[in-house]
Design an enzyme around this catalytic site. Structure first.
Site, PDB file in Angstrom:
ATOM      1  N   LYS A 116       6.422   4.072  11.108  1.00 45.85           N
ATOM      2  CA  LYS A 116       5.006   3.728  11.121  1.00 45.85           C
ATOM      3  C   LYS A 116       4.658   2.896   9.882  1.00 45.85           C
ATOM      4  O   LYS A 116       5.442   2.815   8.938  1.00 45.85           O
ATOM      5  CB  LYS A 116       4.137   4.993  11.169  1.00 45.85           C
ATOM      6  CG  LYS A 116       4.353   5.951   9.993  1.00 45.85           C
ATOM      7  CD  LYS A 116       3.626   7.256  10.237  1.00 45.85           C
ATOM      8  CE  LYS A 116       3.803   8.241   9.095  1.00 45.85           C
ATOM      9  NZ  LYS A 116       3.188   7.794   7.830  1.00 45.85           N
ATOM     10  N   HIS A 166       2.842  -5.180   2.258  1.00 47.25           N
ATOM     11  CA  HIS A 166       1.918  -4.252   2.918  1.00 47.25           C
ATOM     12  C   HIS A 166       0.586  -4.162   2.188  1.00 47.25           C
ATOM     13  O   HIS A 166       0.526  -4.149   0.953  1.00 47.25           O
ATOM     14  CB  HIS A 166       2.551  -2.860   3.027  1.00 47.25           C
ATOM     15  CG  HIS A 166       1.845  -1.987   4.005  1.00 47.25           C
ATOM     16  ND1 HIS A 166       1.047  -0.939   3.634  1.00 47.25           N
ATOM     17  CD2 HIS A 166       1.797  -2.036   5.361  1.00 47.25           C
ATOM     18  CE1 HIS A 166       0.542  -0.360   4.713  1.00 47.25           C
ATOM     19  NE2 HIS A 166       0.983  -1.004   5.771  1.00 47.25           N
ATOM     20  N   ASP A 168       7.410   6.440   6.933  1.00 45.13           N
ATOM     21  CA  ASP A 168       6.701   5.247   6.508  1.00 45.13           C
ATOM     22  C   ASP A 168       7.735   4.134   6.403  1.00 45.13           C
ATOM     23  O   ASP A 168       8.839   4.347   5.868  1.00 45.13           O
ATOM     24  CB  ASP A 168       6.061   5.483   5.128  1.00 45.13           C
ATOM     25  CG  ASP A 168       4.562   5.669   5.203  1.00 45.13           C
ATOM     26  OD1 ASP A 168       4.012   5.770   6.310  1.00 45.13           O
ATOM     27  OD2 ASP A 168       3.933   5.714   4.139  1.00 45.13           O
ATOM     28  N   HIS A 215       5.876   1.677  -1.960  1.00 44.71           N
ATOM     29  CA  HIS A 215       6.635   2.855  -1.519  1.00 44.71           C
ATOM     30  C   HIS A 215       7.181   2.635  -0.111  1.00 44.71           C
ATOM     31  O   HIS A 215       6.620   1.877   0.672  1.00 44.71           O
ATOM     32  CB  HIS A 215       5.756   4.115  -1.540  1.00 44.71           C
ATOM     33  CG  HIS A 215       4.595   4.057  -0.587  1.00 44.71           C
ATOM     34  ND1 HIS A 215       3.423   3.381  -0.877  1.00 44.71           N
ATOM     35  CD2 HIS A 215       4.427   4.571   0.655  1.00 44.71           C
ATOM     36  CE1 HIS A 215       2.574   3.497   0.136  1.00 44.71           C
ATOM     37  NE2 HIS A 215       3.161   4.216   1.089  1.00 44.71           N
ATOM     38  N   CYS A 264      -0.805  11.821   5.686  1.00 45.04           N
ATOM     39  CA  CYS A 264      -0.079  11.562   6.932  1.00 45.04           C
ATOM     40  C   CYS A 264       0.046  12.792   7.832  1.00 45.04           C
ATOM     41  O   CYS A 264       0.003  12.666   9.056  1.00 45.04           O
ATOM     42  CB  CYS A 264       1.295  10.975   6.619  1.00 45.04           C
ATOM     43  SG  CYS A 264       1.172   9.347   5.840  1.00 45.04           S
ATOM     44  N   HIS A 298       7.317   0.318   5.433  1.00 42.62           N
ATOM     45  CA  HIS A 298       6.417  -0.773   5.079  1.00 42.62           C
ATOM     46  C   HIS A 298       7.151  -2.070   4.751  1.00 42.62           C
ATOM     47  O   HIS A 298       8.189  -2.049   4.071  1.00 42.62           O
ATOM     48  CB  HIS A 298       5.592  -0.393   3.854  1.00 42.62           C
ATOM     49  CG  HIS A 298       4.685   0.776   4.056  1.00 42.62           C
ATOM     50  ND1 HIS A 298       3.902   0.933   5.164  1.00 42.62           N
ATOM     51  CD2 HIS A 298       4.435   1.855   3.262  1.00 42.62           C
ATOM     52  CE1 HIS A 298       3.196   2.048   5.065  1.00 42.62           C
ATOM     53  NE2 HIS A 298       3.508   2.631   3.923  1.00 42.62           N
ATOM     54  N   ASP A 318       7.446  12.248   7.248  1.00 41.74           N
ATOM     55  CA  ASP A 318       7.667  11.474   6.013  1.00 41.74           C
ATOM     56  C   ASP A 318       8.367  12.231   4.887  1.00 41.74           C
ATOM     57  O   ASP A 318       7.959  12.144   3.717  1.00 41.74           O
ATOM     58  CB  ASP A 318       6.339  10.924   5.493  1.00 41.74           C
ATOM     59  CG  ASP A 318       5.681   9.961   6.455  1.00 41.74           C
ATOM     60  OD1 ASP A 318       6.249   9.702   7.532  1.00 41.74           O
ATOM     61  OD2 ASP A 318       4.582   9.467   6.142  1.00 41.74           O
TER      62      ASP A 318
END
Length: 225
Positions: free
Chosen positions: A115, A53, A47, A90, A164, A49, A8
Site C-alpha cells: 500500500k 511520496h 507500506d 520510510h 495504519c 512508497h 506493517d
C-alpha cells in the site's frame, strides 16, 4: 472464516534503527507469531512508497517530519482534499527499511498487500486511500481477496495502532466484515492520542478492541502459555 491482517511489521517502523520506529514495536512479534496458526487466512501488509511520496517531509521544502502537514488532492476529484502529517522517509520500495522484520514468521503468511504506492496519495489503510468521492481510489484489492476466500471476520494486529492499524480496521468494518483489533498485538506512535481519541474512533466505526485475555480471543482457540 476468519482472517488475520498483520499490518506493517517493517524495519522502518521498529526499533532500534527504523526511521519511523514505534516504541516497543518489535516486542509484539512473538504474540503475533503465536496467533497466526489460529487463523485459516493470514495476510501481511507493507507500506511500499516511491521515493517521491507525498508523505515524506523531504519532498516539501522547509517542512519538518512529525511537525508539519501538507494537503493532498484526490487525483480523481480535485475538489476533495485531505490534510496529512509529514513523516521521515520510510518504507521506500525495495529498501531494507521496507522489509518485514525477520522475527515475524513469514512461513505462516499466505499473501501480501502493498500500500502507499501512489506518489501523490497517503494510504494508511490496507484497503484503499482515504478519499471517498469516489471511494476506492488506490484500491489494493484486499476486500475482494478476502471475499474470494470466504472470509467473514477480520482480526487486525501490527503497527501502528493510531494510524495504519486503525485505518485498516475501520475500512474492514466499512466493507461489512465484523472486525477486531487485539490491543496487545499493536503499538501506537502516540499512545496517549490512541487512548484519548483513536480507540473511541474505531469503536464508533463498529470495530471491537479486545484483549488477548478476553473471551473473544479464547473463542478462536487461544491458550495462554
Amino acid at each position: 472464516m476468519r482472517a488475520i491482517l498483520v499490518v506493517d511489521m517493517q524495519e522502518d517502523f521498529c526499533p532500534p534503527n527504523g526511521s519511523l520506529a514505534v516504541e516497543d514495536g518489535r516486542e509484539i512479534t512473538a504474540l503475533i507469531n503465536s496467533l497466526l496458526p489460529l487463523f485459516p487466512v493470514r495476510l501481511a501488509t507493507q507500506d511500499w512508497h516511491p521515493t517521491d511520496h507525498v508523505s515524506f517531509a523531504s519532498n516539501h521544502a522547509g517542512k519538518e517530519p512529525f511537525v508539519d502537514f501538507t494537503t493532498i488532492i484526490n487525483p480523481e476529484n480535485p475538489e476533495e482534499k485531505i490534510e496529512t502529517r509529514l513523516w521521515p522517509d520510510h518504507c521506500v520500495q525495495g529498501s531494507p527499511g521496507a522489509a518485514l522484520i525477520p522475527e515475524l514468521d513469514t512461513s505462516l503468511i499466505q499473501d501480501y498487500v502493498k500500500k502507499g504506492t501512489h506518489p501523490q496519495c497517503e494510504t494508511y489503510s490496507a484497503f484503499c486511500s482515504p478519499f471517498r468521492k469516489p471511494r476506492g481510489f488506490g484500491d489494493t484489492g484486499l476486500a475482494r481477496k478476502l471475499r474470494d476466500q470466504g472470509v467473514d471476520e477480520v482480526w487486525v494486529v501490527g503497527l501502528a495502532a493510531d494510524y495504519c492499524v486503525q485505518s485498516t480496521a475501520v475500512d474492514a468494518a466499512k466493507e461489512g466484515f465484523p472486525t477486531f483489533i487485539i490491543e496487545e498485538g499493536t503499538k501506537a506512535v502516540d499512545p496517549s492520542e490512541w487512548e484519548a481519541t483513536g480507540r473511541m474512533a474505531v469503536v464508533e466505526a463498529g470495530v471491537k478492541v479486545v484483549s488477548i485475555e478476553g473471551e473473544e480471543v479464547k473463542s478462536i482457540g487461544w491458550k495462554q502459555d
